[in-house]
Design a protein around this motif. Structure first.
Motif, mmCIF file in Angstrom:
data_model
loop_
_atom_site.group_PDB
_atom_site.id
_atom_site.type_symbol
_atom_site.label_atom_id
_atom_site.label_comp_id
_atom_site.label_asym_id
_atom_site.label_seq_id
_atom_site.Cartn_x
_atom_site.Cartn_y
_atom_site.Cartn_z
ATOM 1 N N LEU A 1 47.812 34.798 31.617
ATOM 2 C CA LEU A 1 46.380 34.995 31.394
ATOM 3 C C LEU A 1 45.831 36.109 32.295
ATOM 4 N N ALA A 2 46.287 36.142 33.537
ATOM 5 C CA ALA A 2 45.823 37.172 34.470
ATOM 6 C C ALA A 2 46.291 38.555 34.040
ATOM 7 N N LYS A 3 47.523 38.665 33.602
ATOM 8 C CA LYS A 3 48.054 39.959 33.189
ATOM 9 C C LYS A 3 47.197 40.545 32.070
ATOM 10 N N VAL A 4 46.807 39.711 31.125
ATOM 11 C CA VAL A 4 45.945 40.168 30.027
ATOM 12 C C VAL A 4 44.532 40.431 30.547
ATOM 13 N N GLY A 5 44.040 39.560 31.419
ATOM 14 C CA GLY A 5 42.668 39.651 31.905
ATOM 15 C C GLY A 5 42.385 40.834 32.813
ATOM 16 N N ILE A 6 43.400 41.324 33.532
ATOM 17 C CA ILE A 6 43.140 42.413 34.480
ATOM 18 C C ILE A 6 43.267 43.798 33.859
ATOM 19 N N LEU B 1 38.328 42.809 41.990
ATOM 20 C CA LEU B 1 37.237 42.188 41.249
ATOM 21 C C LEU B 1 37.759 41.011 40.421
ATOM 22 N N ALA B 2 38.895 41.204 39.780
ATOM 23 C CA ALA B 2 39.500 40.134 38.983
ATOM 24 C C ALA B 2 39.833 38.925 39.855
ATOM 25 N N THR B 3 40.338 39.185 41.052
ATOM 26 C CA THR B 3 40.643 38.088 41.978
ATOM 27 C C THR B 3 39.377 37.354 42.380
ATOM 28 N N ALA B 4 38.304 38.087 42.609
ATOM 29 C CA ALA B 4 37.027 37.465 42.980
ATOM 30 C C ALA B 4 36.496 36.578 41.856
ATOM 31 N N VAL B 5 36.601 37.052 40.614
ATOM 32 C CA VAL B 5 36.161 36.246 39.466
ATOM 33 C C VAL B 5 36.993 34.973 39.381
ATOM 34 N N ARG B 6 38.307 35.124 39.491
ATOM 35 C CA ARG B 6 39.205 33.965 39.432
ATOM 36 C C ARG B 6 38.860 32.978 40.549
ATOM 37 N N THR B 7 38.627 33.491 41.744
ATOM 38 C CA THR B 7 38.329 32.647 42.886
ATOM 39 C C THR B 7 37.019 31.888 42.687
ATOM 40 N N ALA B 8 36.031 32.548 42.119
ATOM 41 C CA ALA B 8 34.747 31.890 41.848
ATOM 42 C C ALA B 8 34.934 30.735 40.870
ATOM 43 N N VAL B 9 35.756 30.937 39.866
ATOM 44 C CA VAL B 9 36.025 29.871 38.898
ATOM 45 C C VAL B 9 36.730 28.702 39.587
ATOM 46 N N VAL B 10 37.713 29.001 40.418
ATOM 47 C CA VAL B 10 38.433 27.951 41.144
ATOM 48 C C VAL B 10 37.480 27.204 42.076
ATOM 49 N N ASN C 1 42.283 47.011 32.559
ATOM 50 C CA ASN C 1 41.078 47.829 32.745
ATOM 51 C C ASN C 1 40.039 47.182 33.665
ATOM 52 N N VAL C 2 40.479 46.303 34.573
ATOM 53 C CA VAL C 2 39.593 45.663 35.545
ATOM 54 C C VAL C 2 40.214 45.863 36.931
ATOM 55 N N ASN C 3 39.390 46.202 37.913
ATOM 56 C CA ASN C 3 39.866 46.322 39.285
ATOM 57 C C ASN C 3 40.497 44.997 39.705
ATOM 58 N N SER C 4 41.686 45.033 40.288
ATOM 59 C CA SER C 4 42.401 43.800 40.629
ATOM 60 C C SER C 4 41.645 42.962 41.659
ATOM 61 N N TYR D 1 47.515 39.853 42.183
ATOM 62 C CA TYR D 1 46.800 40.504 41.083
ATOM 63 C C TYR D 1 47.073 41.999 41.044
ATOM 64 N N LYS D 2 47.134 42.629 42.214
ATOM 65 C CA LYS D 2 47.441 44.058 42.250
ATOM 66 C C LYS D 2 48.865 44.282 41.746
ATOM 67 N N ALA D 3 49.797 43.434 42.162
ATOM 68 C CA ALA D 3 51.179 43.542 41.688
ATOM 69 C C ALA D 3 51.252 43.350 40.178
ATOM 70 N N LEU D 4 50.499 42.373 39.648
ATOM 71 C CA LEU D 4 50.474 42.152 38.196
ATOM 72 C C LEU D 4 49.915 43.364 37.462
ATOM 73 N N GLN D 5 48.923 43.989 38.064
ATOM 74 C CA GLN D 5 48.317 45.158 37.432
ATOM 75 C C GLN D 5 49.306 46.320 37.392
ATOM 76 N N LEU D 6 50.141 46.423 38.407
ATOM 77 C CA LEU D 6 51.078 47.546 38.512
ATOM 78 C C LEU D 6 52.431 47.281 37.862
ATOM 79 N N GLY D 7 52.818 46.018 37.749
ATOM 80 C CA GLY D 7 54.158 45.698 37.253
ATOM 81 C C GLY D 7 54.145 44.699 36.121
ATOM 82 N N ASP D 8 55.320 44.424 35.602
ATOM 83 C CA ASP D 8 55.499 43.447 34.527
ATOM 84 C C ASP D 8 55.402 42.026 35.090
#
Length: 137
Positions: free
Chosen positions: A19-24, A31-40, A26-29, A83-90
């Motif tokens: 889900l994160a790989k798809v969600g990030i 920022l994506a982590t902050a959104v995920r953290t807020a949900v958690v 075109n999104v700054n990693s 998240y940064k690793a997911l954004q950069l790699g498989d």
């Protein structure tokens, strides 16, 4: 019961990666982590209030506060890096390296908590290490 919960944790962690790989995309990693953290955060506090566990907050000792805060900082750092690793790699290569934390946890548990290694944990750690590196080659 611990095994069922650990297995569910594994299933949710796998879903998180996909889900994160798809969600990030075109999104700054960060920022994506902050959104995920807020949900958690909302979900965790919701469960605390639903179960009535908020009444125990006054009973948390100073040592527990310190280590819970340090654990939170480590979790945040882990998530930011993940998240940064997911954004950069498989995801199929990032996730196995992330799960190498199992071996690191065993080593840290032996060093800091004085937990004992068994032949089984040594063999398992060697296999996890070999498997991790095999999967990322």
């Amino acid at each position: 019961m611990w095994f069922i919960l650990a297995l569910l944790s594994s299933v949710f962690a796998a879903a998180t990666s996909i889900l994160a790989k798809v969600g990030i995309e075109n999104v700054n990693s960060n920022l994506a982590t902050a959104v995920r953290t807020a949900v958690v955060l909302v979900m965790a506090w919701g469960i605390v209030f639903i179960t009535g566990a908020q009444h125990g907050i006054g009973g948390i000792g100073k040592k527990s506060w310190l280590f819970l805060i340090l654990s939170g900082l480590a979790t945040g750092a882990s998530w930011l890096c993940y998240y940064k690793a997911l954004q950069l790699g498989d995801a199929s290569r990032v996730a196995p390296v992330d799960k190498f934390s199992i071996v690191l946890t065993l080593v840290m548990a032996a060093v800091f908590l004085h937990e004992q290694f068994t032949v089984k944990t040594i063999i398992g750690s060697i296999l996890i290490t070999a498997g991790t590196f095999f999967m990322i080659l």
